[in-house]
Design a protein around this motif. Sequence first.
Motif, PDB file in Angstrom:
ATOM      1  N   THR A   3      -7.357  13.306  -3.093  1.00  0.00           N
ATOM      2  CA  THR A   3      -7.464  12.574  -4.355  1.00  0.00           C
ATOM      3  C   THR A   3      -6.322  11.571  -4.510  1.00  0.00           C
ATOM      4  O   THR A   3      -6.268  10.858  -5.495  1.00  0.00           O
ATOM      5  CB  THR A   3      -7.452  13.537  -5.558  1.00  0.00           C
ATOM      6  N   GLU A   4      -5.438  11.520  -3.519  1.00  0.00           N
ATOM      7  CA  GLU A   4      -4.312  10.595  -3.567  1.00  0.00           C
ATOM      8  C   GLU A   4      -4.824   9.163  -3.331  1.00  0.00           C
ATOM      9  O   GLU A   4      -5.544   8.890  -2.378  1.00  0.00           O
ATOM     10  CB  GLU A   4      -3.300  10.974  -2.490  1.00  0.00           C
ATOM     11  N   THR A   5      -4.432   8.246  -4.211  1.00  0.00           N
ATOM     12  CA  THR A   5      -4.898   6.867  -4.083  1.00  0.00           C
ATOM     13  C   THR A   5      -4.087   6.132  -3.015  1.00  0.00           C
ATOM     14  O   THR A   5      -3.037   6.608  -2.579  1.00  0.00           O
ATOM     15  CB  THR A   5      -4.746   6.102  -5.406  1.00  0.00           C
ATOM     16  N   GLN A   6      -4.596   4.981  -2.613  1.00  0.00           N
ATOM     17  CA  GLN A   6      -3.887   4.155  -1.641  1.00  0.00           C
ATOM     18  C   GLN A   6      -2.505   3.766  -2.171  1.00  0.00           C
ATOM     19  O   GLN A   6      -1.529   3.769  -1.428  1.00  0.00           O
ATOM     20  CB  GLN A   6      -4.707   2.901  -1.324  1.00  0.00           C
ATOM     21  N   ALA A   7      -2.425   3.457  -3.459  1.00  0.00           N
ATOM     22  CA  ALA A   7      -1.143   3.095  -4.069  1.00  0.00           C
ATOM     23  C   ALA A   7      -0.163   4.270  -4.003  1.00  0.00           C
ATOM     24  O   ALA A   7       1.027   4.073  -3.720  1.00  0.00           O
ATOM     25  CB  ALA A   7      -1.345   2.646  -5.508  1.00  0.00           C
ATOM     26  N   ASP A   8      -0.650   5.478  -4.253  1.00  0.00           N
ATOM     27  CA  ASP A   8       0.210   6.660  -4.177  1.00  0.00           C
ATOM     28  C   ASP A   8       0.723   6.872  -2.749  1.00  0.00           C
ATOM     29  O   ASP A   8       1.879   7.217  -2.539  1.00  0.00           O
ATOM     30  CB  ASP A   8      -0.538   7.902  -4.648  1.00  0.00           C
ATOM     31  N   LYS A   9      -0.146   6.659  -1.765  1.00  0.00           N
ATOM     32  CA  LYS A   9       0.259   6.793  -0.367  1.00  0.00           C
ATOM     33  C   LYS A   9       1.323   5.756  -0.021  1.00  0.00           C
ATOM     34  O   LYS A   9       2.291   6.057   0.675  1.00  0.00           O
ATOM     35  CB  LYS A   9      -0.952   6.628   0.550  1.00  0.00           C
ATOM     36  N   PHE A  10       1.141   4.540  -0.505  1.00  0.00           N
ATOM     37  CA  PHE A  10       2.112   3.469  -0.265  1.00  0.00           C
ATOM     38  C   PHE A  10       3.464   3.824  -0.871  1.00  0.00           C
ATOM     39  O   PHE A  10       4.508   3.682  -0.230  1.00  0.00           O
ATOM     40  CB  PHE A  10       1.591   2.154  -0.852  1.00  0.00           C
ATOM     41  N   LYS A  11       3.462   4.294  -2.108  1.00  0.00           N
ATOM     42  CA  LYS A  11       4.713   4.656  -2.784  1.00  0.00           C
ATOM     43  C   LYS A  11       5.422   5.792  -2.057  1.00  0.00           C
ATOM     44  O   LYS A  11       6.648   5.776  -1.903  1.00  0.00           O
ATOM     45  CB  LYS A  11       4.431   5.045  -4.232  1.00  0.00           C
ATOM     46  N   ALA A  12       4.657   6.785  -1.607  1.00  0.00           N
ATOM     47  CA  ALA A  12       5.247   7.917  -0.894  1.00  0.00           C
ATOM     48  C   ALA A  12       5.885   7.451   0.415  1.00  0.00           C
ATOM     49  O   ALA A  12       6.992   7.880   0.765  1.00  0.00           O
ATOM     50  CB  ALA A  12       4.190   8.981  -0.628  1.00  0.00           C
ATOM     51  N   LEU A  13       5.214   6.577   1.140  1.00  0.00           N
ATOM     52  CA  LEU A  13       5.758   6.064   2.390  1.00  0.00           C
ATOM     53  C   LEU A  13       7.003   5.217   2.137  1.00  0.00           C
ATOM     54  O   LEU A  13       7.985   5.311   2.867  1.00  0.00           O
ATOM     55  CB  LEU A  13       4.706   5.249   3.133  1.00  0.00           C
ATOM     56  N   ALA A  14       6.982   4.411   1.078  1.00  0.00           N
ATOM     57  CA  ALA A  14       8.150   3.589   0.739  1.00  0.00           C
ATOM     58  C   ALA A  14       9.350   4.483   0.425  1.00  0.00           C
ATOM     59  O   ALA A  14      10.474   4.189   0.837  1.00  0.00           O
ATOM     60  CB  ALA A  14       7.831   2.686  -0.443  1.00  0.00           C
ATOM     61  N   ARG A  15       9.126   5.566  -0.273  1.00  0.00           N
ATOM     62  CA  ARG A  15      10.218   6.507  -0.575  1.00  0.00           C
ATOM     63  C   ARG A  15      10.733   7.159   0.703  1.00  0.00           C
ATOM     64  O   ARG A  15      11.931   7.331   0.891  1.00  0.00           O
ATOM     65  CB  ARG A  15       9.746   7.577  -1.553  1.00  0.00           C
ATOM     66  N   GLU A  16       9.800   7.534   1.584  1.00  0.00           N
ATOM     67  CA  GLU A  16      10.180   8.164   2.846  1.00  0.00           C
ATOM     68  C   GLU A  16      11.037   7.223   3.694  1.00  0.00           C
ATOM     69  O   GLU A  16      11.980   7.648   4.357  1.00  0.00           O
ATOM     70  CB  GLU A  16       8.911   8.546   3.610  1.00  0.00           C
ATOM     71  N   LEU A  17      10.721   5.935   3.650  1.00  0.00           N
ATOM     72  CA  LEU A  17      11.468   4.941   4.410  1.00  0.00           C
ATOM     73  C   LEU A  17      12.713   4.455   3.682  1.00  0.00           C
ATOM     74  O   LEU A  17      13.414   3.575   4.166  1.00  0.00           O
ATOM     75  CB  LEU A  17      10.563   3.742   4.737  1.00  0.00           C
ATOM     76  N   GLU A  18      12.976   5.030   2.504  1.00  0.00           N
ATOM     77  CA  GLU A  18      14.141   4.711   1.683  1.00  0.00           C
ATOM     78  C   GLU A  18      14.200   3.231   1.317  1.00  0.00           C
ATOM     79  O   GLU A  18      15.242   2.585   1.406  1.00  0.00           O
ATOM     80  CB  GLU A  18      15.424   5.150   2.385  1.00  0.00           C
ATOM     81  N   CYS A  19      13.070   2.692   0.906  1.00  0.00           N
ATOM     82  CA  CYS A  19      13.007   1.296   0.462  1.00  0.00           C
ATOM     83  C   CYS A  19      13.783   1.136  -0.836  1.00  0.00           C
ATOM     84  O   CYS A  19      13.812   2.023  -1.669  1.00  0.00           O
ATOM     85  CB  CYS A  19      11.559   0.858   0.263  1.00  0.00           C
ATOM     86  N   ASP A  20      14.390  -0.015  -1.008  1.00  0.00           N
ATOM     87  CA  ASP A  20      15.197  -0.306  -2.185  1.00  0.00           C
ATOM     88  C   ASP A  20      14.356  -1.083  -3.187  1.00  0.00           C
ATOM     89  O   ASP A  20      13.763  -2.096  -2.843  1.00  0.00           O
ATOM     90  CB  ASP A  20      16.416  -1.122  -1.774  1.00  0.00           C
ATOM     91  N   GLU A  21      14.284  -0.604  -4.415  1.00  0.00           N
ATOM     92  CA  GLU A  21      13.472  -1.245  -5.446  1.00  0.00           C
ATOM     93  C   GLU A  21      14.269  -2.169  -6.366  1.00  0.00           C
ATOM     94  O   GLU A  21      13.711  -2.735  -7.290  1.00  0.00           O
ATOM     95  CB  GLU A  21      12.787  -0.173  -6.307  1.00  0.00           C
TER      96      GLU A  21
END
Length: 50
Positions: A3-21
């Motif tokens: 049930t995870e949306t594409q946006a949720d997957k993107f956000k999770a991957l960005a966090r995993e890669l330690e992206c700076d917001e």
Amino acid sequence: MSTETQADKFKALARELECDESEEAFDDALKRVATAPPPHEKGQQAETDD
């Protein structure tokens, strides 16, 4: 099915890669990639790195 949306997957991957917001980090990165060379004067050819 997930049930995870594409946006949720993107956000999770960005966090995993330690992206700076932060806006400051974005502006610094943008300045590095978006610098344009000065315009050439009319009638002159651009210099090449041959």
